[in-house]
Enzyme design. Structure first.
Site, PDB file in Angstrom:
ATOM      1  CG  HIS A 185       0.489   8.751  -7.135  1.00 18.64           C
ATOM      2  ND1 HIS A 185      -0.649   9.073  -6.444  1.00 18.64           N
ATOM      3  CD2 HIS A 185       0.357   9.365  -8.336  1.00 18.64           C
ATOM      4  CE1 HIS A 185      -1.434   9.834  -7.185  1.00 18.64           C
ATOM      5  NE2 HIS A 185      -0.842  10.026  -8.340  1.00 18.64           N
ATOM      6  CG  HIS A 216       0.545   6.436  -0.704  1.00 12.94           C
ATOM      7  ND1 HIS A 216      -0.518   7.063  -1.319  1.00 12.94           N
ATOM      8  CD2 HIS A 216       0.051   5.879   0.440  1.00 12.94           C
ATOM      9  CE1 HIS A 216      -1.613   6.902  -0.568  1.00 12.94           C
ATOM     10  NE2 HIS A 216      -1.292   6.165   0.494  1.00 12.94           N
ATOM     11  CG  HIS A 241      -1.785   1.179   1.390  1.00 12.22           C
ATOM     12  ND1 HIS A 241      -3.122   1.171   1.036  1.00 12.22           N
ATOM     13  CD2 HIS A 241      -1.541   2.436   1.856  1.00 12.22           C
ATOM     14  CE1 HIS A 241      -3.649   2.363   1.277  1.00 12.22           C
ATOM     15  NE2 HIS A 241      -2.705   3.150   1.770  1.00 12.22           N
ATOM     16  CD  GLU A 242       1.783   3.708   3.753  1.00 11.68           C
ATOM     17  OE1 GLU A 242       2.091   4.777   3.184  1.00 11.68           O
ATOM     18  OE2 GLU A 242       0.737   3.586   4.423  1.00 11.68           O
TER      19      GLU A 242
END
Length: 671
Positions: A460, A457, A453-454
């Site tokens: 991105h 980020h 999940h991290e």
């Protein structure tokens, strides 16, 4: 030799890390880097390059120098902005101003919570205050990208009023954030003596600092709920004043409510759209939610026949009990297959196949990192070269926050003044156990998903290529910002991806497919009730940020809880005073649900057939990751899905997530 080639050469020809155990499967350099303790070659003659390579930050005093330089440049840019007619040059100057402040403030914001040395933390805190004060008091009207939202079109009197409200809001927000996490206390004599050991003791008082939601003792959960959520008059006043200030601010700059102001530029666009999304989701989940609550109620009767009414403090615990009973998911059975090195290798393989990007372990220079267990990764594209840096602060430290976070240290932007792109720098912070003498760091399935999940980020930030840093990477609409990270959770639970890296750290055996299938199905247990709880919070957030109500925040909560949750309100509690997300996510708490709906649609339409499809990876980067906040979020979704989805489709995507996968049951019954 190009930077990209130098990095490739560096990684291939120089071993920076010790091997964990001789009989471990041979890891790639990135896997080895995370499955061993780093060997630091200490050379007393090495001069510190400063934190993140910023020379001034070799010592705590350097923060003051960096702050003064940044503020001096800010003054010059403010003068330039004020003297230029509005146009492209104004926007360039705004971005330069924003970049100069953010490079110092964002770095300080991270260091004040993460650095082990109190002197560095204190210096960073002073920098945050100094820059925050200037931003809010001197350039509040200027330092906002959206001129209309900031009230630029107002006359002098109203503009001053807007700035004063803005400053007051900052103070109230800080007060609420700090107070919302403070423990409550009660006389020891009120609590049964055999339960004292569950709480912190403070002389003749018991301190309750949380909900103890996972405690198997029904009475401990109830006591924690009633005491921790007991109303505090000062905090109640702070919240009500905060909501009133937000409403006044929104009205001052021409909006119907704070919600209308906050949702400008998001996927949802208006509070009306958000409410219809949440209402429709509630309606479509109602039967499943009722079934979930019935299962929890039956389980409570079984565990506690004398006190069987289902209460809000039961939900998290009983849904966990039901999951464990039905699927027997024991994290320790999975962990040997999920060493940190294996997971990092899995991420490296995934990014390589989807985007042509490699994660390359690099040795930090003296003074560059704040703790010696921080790993530095260069993110390198096969043709574009170096894209940016990710610092991985993954291991538990006693003075470090326990939440998993992504911090932007430096945003990417096109630097017209030097004719090249400013490379992004981010930190990923987790709180994983350190490797032992006999084994590398082993992750539970939950830790592994959080890592993916991290890293969503982080990528991105790495893959964005925006002209301006204030809209780079994760600096985008709140209801779009979680899409890349949630999408990574789908990759983290797909066996075709997991099978590439999840292997036992001692034997090299792959993680059995049926174990992954059971894990995926276990998440659907009580999924409707869990989603309904999030809907309740999101609706409450919307109502608080709509036009002022003729009721107290507690009366509103009681009413919304009955309509959108169903479990009874507990008298003399004020859950809203612990709802700290009201600060960062005011009127936008629904964002996580909407982001999940978008991620689900992207996964099902674009990746479920082949999660390692390079063409889809390129489309995803081109349409969704590269723009940051520089493109309207719904246009990015439309570009990816090649159609504009409706609110009904978002709702259906979330509801269909809860459907059981019958193949799993067949496979389980055969195994």
């Amino acid at each position: 030799m190009s930077t990209c080639k130098r990095l490739l050469h560096f990684v291939k020809h120089r071993s920076l890390w010790t091997s964990v155990r001789r009989h471990v499967t041979t890891w790639s350099p990135v896997g080895a880097a995370f499955n061993a303790k780093p060997v630091r070659r200490l050379d007393m003659l090495d001069k510190s390059v400063g934190l993140f390579g910023v020379p001034e930050l070799s010592c705590p005093a350097g923060f003051q120098i960096a702050t003064e330089t940044s503020l001096k440049n800010t003054e010059l840019l403010v003068e330039k902005v004020c003297s230029c007619p509005p146009g492209a040059e104004t926007v360039e100057s705004f971005d330069q101003l924003s970049d100069g402040l953010c490079k110092v403030a964002d770095l300080a914001d991270f260091i004040k919570v993460a650095h082990p040395d109190p002197a560095f933390r204190e210096a960073a805190e002073k920098t945050c205050i100094a820059i925050g004060t200037v931003v809010e008091k001197r350039v509040a009207e200027l330092f906002m990208f959206d001129f209309e939202i900031s009230g630029i079109h107002l006359d002098d009197k109203l503009r001053k009023e807007a700035v004063a409200l803005h400053v007051k809001l900052l103070d109230l927000s800080n007060e609420f954030l700090v107070s919302s996490h403070m423990p409550n206390r009660i006389a020891r004599s009120v609590i049964p003596e055999h339960l004292h050991l569950h709480f912190a003791n403070e002389g003749s008082f018991i301190q309750v600092g949380g909900l103890h939601a996972d405690s198997p003792d029904n009475l401990v959960r109830e006591i924690a709920y009633r005491i921790y959520l007991y109303p505090n008059a000062d905090l109640m006043r702070c919240l009500e004043e905060l909501l009133e200030c937000r409403y006044k601010m929104a009205k001052l700059v021409g909006y119907k409510s704070y919600g209308h102001r906050a949702l400008k530029g998001t996927m949802a666009k208006t509070p009306e759209t958000v409410m219809s999304f949440l209402q429709l989701l509630t309606d479509k989940l109602s039967d499943r939610t009722a079934t979930d609550f019935k299962m929890m109620s039956d389980m409570k009767k079984k565990l506690n026949p004398r006190n069987s009414e289902l209460m809000p403090w039961d939900h998290p615990f009983l849904s966990g009990v039901l999951r464990a009973e039905r699927y027997n998911i024991e994290p320790s059975l999975y962990s040997p297959y999920l060493s940190l090195g294996a997971c990092m290798e899995g991420l490296n393989n995934l990014f390589s196949q989807l985007y042509g990007v490699s994660l390359m372990s690099e040795h930090p220079s003296a003074g560059e990192v704040w703790s010696e267990d921080v790993r530095k990764l260069a993110v390198v594209h096969e043709t574009e070269g170096l894209l940016g840096y990710i610092y991985c602060d993954f291991f538990h430290r006693s003075d470090k926050p326990h939440q998993d976070c992504h911090f932007t240290i430096r945003g990417g932007r096109w630097c017209k003044e030097v004719g090249q792109y400013q490379l992004p720098v981010v930190v990923l912070m987790l709180s994983l156990p350190l490797p032992s003498k006999s084994a590398p760091t082993l992750l539970t399935p939950g830790m592994m998903e959080n890592l993916f999940h991290e890293m969503g980020h982080a990528m991105h930030s790495m893959l964005g290529r925006t002209r301006y840093q204030h809209v780079t990477g994760t600096r985008c609409a709140t209801d779009f910002a979680e899409v890349p990270s949630i999408l990574m959770e789908y990759f983290a639970t797909d066996y075709r991806v997991i099978s590439q890296f999840a292997r036992h750290y001692e034997t090299g055996q792959p993680l059995p497919e049926r174990m992954v299938a059971r894990l995926c199905e276990s998440k659907k247990v009580c999924g409707a009730a869990d989603t309904q709880l999030q809907i309740f919070y999101a609706v409450l957030d919307q109502i608080y940020h709509s036009k002022p109500q003729n009721s107290s925040t507690t009366e509103i909560l009681k009413d919304i809880q009955q309509q959108f949750y169903g479990l009874p309100y507990t008298p003399n509690t004020a859950w809203q005073l612990r709802f700290s997300h009201l600060i960062g996510y005011g009127a936008k708490y629904y964002s996580y649900l909407m982001s999940r709906a978008v991620a689900s649609m992207v996964w099902r339409q674009c990746f479920v057939q082949d999660p390692l499809n390079r063409d889809m990876g390129e489309r995803y980067r081109r349409e969704m990751l590269s723009h940051g906040g520089a493109k309207e979020p719904m246009l990015m979704v439309e570009g990816m899905l090649q159609r504009r989805p409706t609110i009904e489709e978002f709702v259906d995507a979330l509801v269909s997530e809860l459907n059981p996968n019958f193949e799993t049951f067949i496979m389980d019954s055969e195994s």
